[in-house]
Each structure stands twice: as structure tokens, then as C-alpha cells.
Design an enzyme around this catalytic site. Structure first.
Site, PDB file in Angstrom:
ATOM      1  N   HIS A   1       3.122  10.995  -4.792  1.00  0.00           N
ATOM      2  CA  HIS A   1       2.467  10.978  -3.487  1.00  0.00           C
ATOM      3  C   HIS A   1       3.239  11.817  -2.473  1.00  0.00           C
ATOM      4  O   HIS A   1       4.458  11.768  -2.414  1.00  0.00           O
ATOM      5  CB  HIS A   1       2.368   9.527  -3.006  1.00  0.00           C
ATOM      6  CG  HIS A   1       1.525   9.342  -1.793  1.00  0.00           C
ATOM      7  ND1 HIS A   1       2.053   9.198  -0.535  1.00  0.00           N
ATOM      8  CD2 HIS A   1       0.181   9.276  -1.642  1.00  0.00           C
ATOM      9  CE1 HIS A   1       1.081   9.034   0.341  1.00  0.00           C
ATOM     10  NE2 HIS A   1      -0.067   9.078  -0.305  1.00  0.00           N
TER      11      HIS A   1
ATOM     12  N   PRO B   1       0.821  -1.213   0.000  1.00  0.00           N
ATOM     13  CA  PRO B   1       0.000   0.000   0.000  1.00  0.00           C
ATOM     14  C   PRO B   1       0.855   1.262   0.000  1.00  0.00           C
ATOM     15  O   PRO B   1       1.999   1.254   0.452  1.00  0.00           O
ATOM     16  CB  PRO B   1      -0.796  -0.112   1.312  1.00  0.00           C
ATOM     17  CG  PRO B   1      -0.746  -1.560   1.672  1.00  0.00           C
ATOM     18  CD  PRO B   1       0.590  -2.045   1.190  1.00  0.00           C
ATOM     19  N   CYS B   2       0.280   2.336  -0.496  1.00  0.00           N
ATOM     20  CA  CYS B   2       0.970   3.627  -0.585  1.00  0.00           C
ATOM     21  C   CYS B   2       0.674   4.440   0.673  1.00  0.00           C
ATOM     22  O   CYS B   2      -0.473   4.722   0.977  1.00  0.00           O
ATOM     23  CB  CYS B   2       0.481   4.364  -1.833  1.00  0.00           C
ATOM     24  SG  CYS B   2       1.272   5.946  -2.144  1.00  0.00           S
ATOM     25  N   GLN B   3       1.715   4.835   1.407  1.00  0.00           N
ATOM     26  CA  GLN B   3       1.552   5.613   2.633  1.00  0.00           C
ATOM     27  C   GLN B   3       2.571   6.751   2.680  1.00  0.00           C
ATOM     28  O   GLN B   3       3.684   6.604   2.175  1.00  0.00           O
ATOM     29  CB  GLN B   3       1.758   4.724   3.867  1.00  0.00           C
ATOM     30  CG  GLN B   3       0.720   3.637   4.053  1.00  0.00           C
ATOM     31  CD  GLN B   3       1.072   2.751   5.235  1.00  0.00           C
ATOM     32  OE1 GLN B   3       2.069   2.036   5.206  1.00  0.00           O
ATOM     33  NE2 GLN B   3       0.271   2.805   6.276  1.00  0.00           N
TER      34      GLN B   3
END
Length: 420
Positions: A121, A74-76
């Protein structure tokens, strides 16, 4: 024997592509550990690989010996993690789990997959931190690939990060990026697939001949569509959404919330066509407009009554004297009809079940099997028996042929086959 681990495994798309590549190279493999926190994805994984994935990766401390790591994490944002150290500290994020495993076990190589948005991001800080941490471990190179170049008729841009221990891999694989807006993507007729140069895959190539009637759109919805558009073939490529113009069909044109007069339809179409103009503001999806601003592009003697009628029906909203469409695509059974002679929009977990197609005189939603094919899964792959979960899982998965192509390129360019 090549031993690998499959982290954030989902339903096993990365594993499937990896194993296909290894089979082609004649390398025997064994998955010595898989980890997936979602219990429904675990069910699908077990159905296909006959193994039970372990759960939360953060709770796994000891790993068996392995040569290769797979992970679609996941992208965090990292700038909010580990506040004691500030920017650059990956603690508290799921990438940290990958980092700690690479550091402790030093596998020969790895493949990570993420959305294209990872590169931008948190203003690019997330991706910069990932590459920095991998560089410190003497790993890492990345590339952005579009699934439509790999015998998959889907516009799906993803970031693939590959690494070899103490080595900088020199990959030869490339990809046509395509349009940023997935709805605007059109595969070029002369654009060969990098996975199979003999054939370009189109949506029509993955459609089932006789899907169950439960995938048909409702009679009422079909009648509304045909009353507005005429012939079903005109639905190909159409988007059903209320805050964009262009090649779209809107709820007021179909009378989803109540029939509209021609004047009301003209008003709503004029509103969405003009509200994004720069002199009204720089809001990406349009600014709420005053009645004075609206009158600059729409004149009518009964403007007040037209707008009040649209508010009553639920197509228009007023907030502090400013007006805006009641936007969204949730009022439609289908929000996009695929063009059989092009590629699909990107499958996502939230609305893969609301993608439509006109095929064999039927106006219907695509099936879970068709979603699987859009991701390059073989027909032998078993999907979850509950449709809603199957759609979500394929929307969350990876495109199997892309993983296979990346791994083949990595192993051939670095001559890794001789190591196993």
C-alpha cells in the site's frame, strides 16, 4: 487471569480465535474493553459475547489495565497524514490509535491483522511506517498466512503482525501463499493443513444440506445457465464476468441483456481475448480498441451491424471511436460458482452474497452460515438476522482458526502460558 482489549472488533472473529487458543492453553481470560464503530457489527458482537462494544476508538482516552491487544485495523496511507511532519507521521490514521495505546499501556503482547495489500500500500510506505513505529516501541514481527492452510476452505491471504514487549517472538508457523488471483487458486491434494494435518478442508465440507429456498438462483437465471452450459456440474469453478476470458461465462453468452447471435457472441469473445494484448497497450484490464485494431483479429462482412447491435443491447460501448465491453459482474445473480472439491475464493464484504454453488441438484447462492464456516466460525455463532449485513460482516471478518493458530504458536514459542 489474562486481560485483553478487542479493537476494531467487528463481529468478534479475532476475539473468538484468541479465546479458543487461551482455552486450549488453560488460561482464563477477560475482555476488559471492545471497540467497534459500526452499529450493525456491534449488534452481532453483543448477540454472541453479551457485551456492548464501545464506539469510535478515537474518542476513548482511558483504558482499563490489560495484558494483550487485538486489532484488525483499516488500511490507510501515512504519507498523507500529519502534513506538518510529512512522511512517517501516523497522526490522523487509525493505526495511530493502536500506537498511542501500546505506548501508554505497554501490554505484554498484541496481534494485528490486515489485508495482504498492506505490504504494498502506498508503494510500501504504509507498511514500512508501521514496522518502524512498532520497532521504536520494541515490538513487532509479521507474517503472511493463507486461511486455506488452517482447516478453512478459503483462499484468504492476510498479514498478521504480532509483538511482545521487549522481545522478538520466534514463530514457527508458516503457510503456502497460493495464487495471487484468488480465482486461480487450487488447493493441492498433498497440501496438509497446518492447523489439522489429518484433514484438508474443501468447500463441500462446509455446505448446508437443506438451506432455505430463498437462496436458490432465479428460474430465469438457472434456465439461461443450463441452456448455455448443459449439465449443472459444469458450473463448478466458473466465473461470471464480462472483462475476462478463460474459465468464465459472459452475459452475452447467457443473453442477460438480450439474446445474441452466434456472430455477436464470437465477436465479444474475440474482443475480450485480444484487447489485453501488449501491442494494443499495457492497460491491465484491456484497452479500448479502434475498428481498425478490431479488424486485425475479427473479420466479418457485417462487422458494423454486429457491433451496432451489441451497442444497442448494452454489451458493447463506444467512446470517441474506440470500443470496449460494458464490463463488470453486477449483471449476474452470481459472479462465481465454487468448486466443491477445491477452496473458495476470498470472501469480501461487497459481494459475498453473490457467490454460488451447485449442491444437491440446486443452483444457489451460498448462505450466511456457509460464509461463517468459510471463516472458521462455529455453528454456535449467531449471525445478524438481516442476510445482507451477515454477508458483509463475514466478508469483513477474520478467519478464526488462523488467529487461534498464530496465538498458540506465539504463546508456546515464547512460553507465555507461565505468565498467566
Amino acid at each position: 487471569m489474562l486481560k485483553f482489549i478487542d479493537l476494531f472488533a467487528g463481529i468478534g472473529g479475532m476475539r473468538l480465535g484468541f479465546e479458543q487458543a487461551m482455552h486450549e492453553l488453560g488460561i482464563e481470560t477477560a475482555c476488559v474493553l471492545s471497540s467497534e464503530i459500526d452499529k450493525h457489527a456491534q449488534t452481532t458482537y453483543a448477540m454472541n459475547f453479551h457485551e456492548q462494544s464501545q464506539g469510535d476508538i478515537t474518542q476513548i482516552q482511558d483504558f482499563p489495565s490489560f495484558d494483550f491487544l487485538l486489532a484488525g485495523f483499516p488500511c490507510q496511507p501515512f504519507s498523507y497524514a500529519g502534513k506538518q511532519k510529512g512522511f512517517g507521521d501516523t497522526r490522523g490514521t487509525l493505526f495511530f490509535e493502536i500506537e498511542r495505546i501500546l505506548k501508554a499501556y505497554r501490554p505484554k503482547g498484541f496481534l494485528l491483522e490486515n489485508v495482504r495489500g498492506l505490504t504494498t500500500h502506498d508503494k510500501g510506505r504504509t507498511f514500512k511506517t508501521i514496522l518502524q513505529k512498532l520497532h521504536e516501541l520494541n515490538y513487532g514481527v509479521y507474517l503472511i498466512l493463507n486461511s486455506s492452510n488452517f482447516q478453512v476452505p478459503q483462499n484468504r491471504l492476510r498479514v498478521y503482525i504480532v509483538g511482545l514487549d521487549q522481545s522478538q517472538p520466534e514463530l514457527t508457523i508458516t503457510s503456502h501463499i497460493g495464487a495471487t488471483d484468488s480465482h486461480k487458486f487450487k488447493q493441492l491434494s498433498n497440501q496438509a493443513s497446518l492447523f489439522d494435518t489429518n484433514k484438508i478442508m474443501l468447500v463441500r465440507d462446509i455446505l448446508e444440506d437443506h438451506p432455505l429456498d430463498k437462496y436458490n438462483c432465479s428460474t430465469d437465471f438457472v434456465n439461461k445457465l443450463l441452456a448455455f452450459i448443459g449439465h449443472p456440474i459444469k458450473l463448478n469453478g466458473k466465473r461470471l464476468i464480462d472483462y475476462r476470458n478463460g474459465n468464465s461465462i459472459h452475459s452475452w453468452e447467457l443473453g442477460i441483456k438480450g439474446e445474441c447471435t452466434s456472430d455477436e457472441i464470437q465477436f465479444m469473445n474475440a474482443l475480450i481475448a485480444n484487447r489485453r494484448k501488449k501491442h494494443f497497450g499495457a492497460h491491465q484490464d484491456g484497452k479500448k480498441l479502434t475498428i481498425e485494431q478490431i479488424k486485425t483479429f475479427f473479420e466479418h462482412d457485417d462487422l458494423d451491424s454486429i457491433m451496432q447491435s451489441l451497442i444497442t443491447k448494452g454489451y458493447l460501448q463506444e467512446v470517441n471511436g474506440r470500443f470496449n465491453p460494458v464490463a463488470g459482474n453486477m449483471s449476474f445473480e452470481v459472479f462465481k460458482f465454487l468448486d466443491p472439491d477445491s477452496v473458495s475464493i476470498t470472501l469480501v464484504s461487497s459481494d459475498a452474497h453473490k457467490i454460488g454453488v451447485v449442491h444437491q441438484n440446486r443452483i444457489r447462492r451460498i448462505t450466511p452460515r456457509e460464509c461463517a464456516r468459510l471463516q472458521g466460525f462455529p455453528d454456535s455463532f449467531q449471525f445478524h438476522p438481516k442476510d445482507s449485513l451477515a454477508y458483509r460482516q463475514f466478508g469483513n471478518s477474520v478467519s478464526v482458526p488462523v488467529v487461534k493458530a498464530v496465538i498458540l504458536d506465539l504463546f508456546k514459542s515464547a512460553d507465555l502460558a507461565s505468565c498467566f
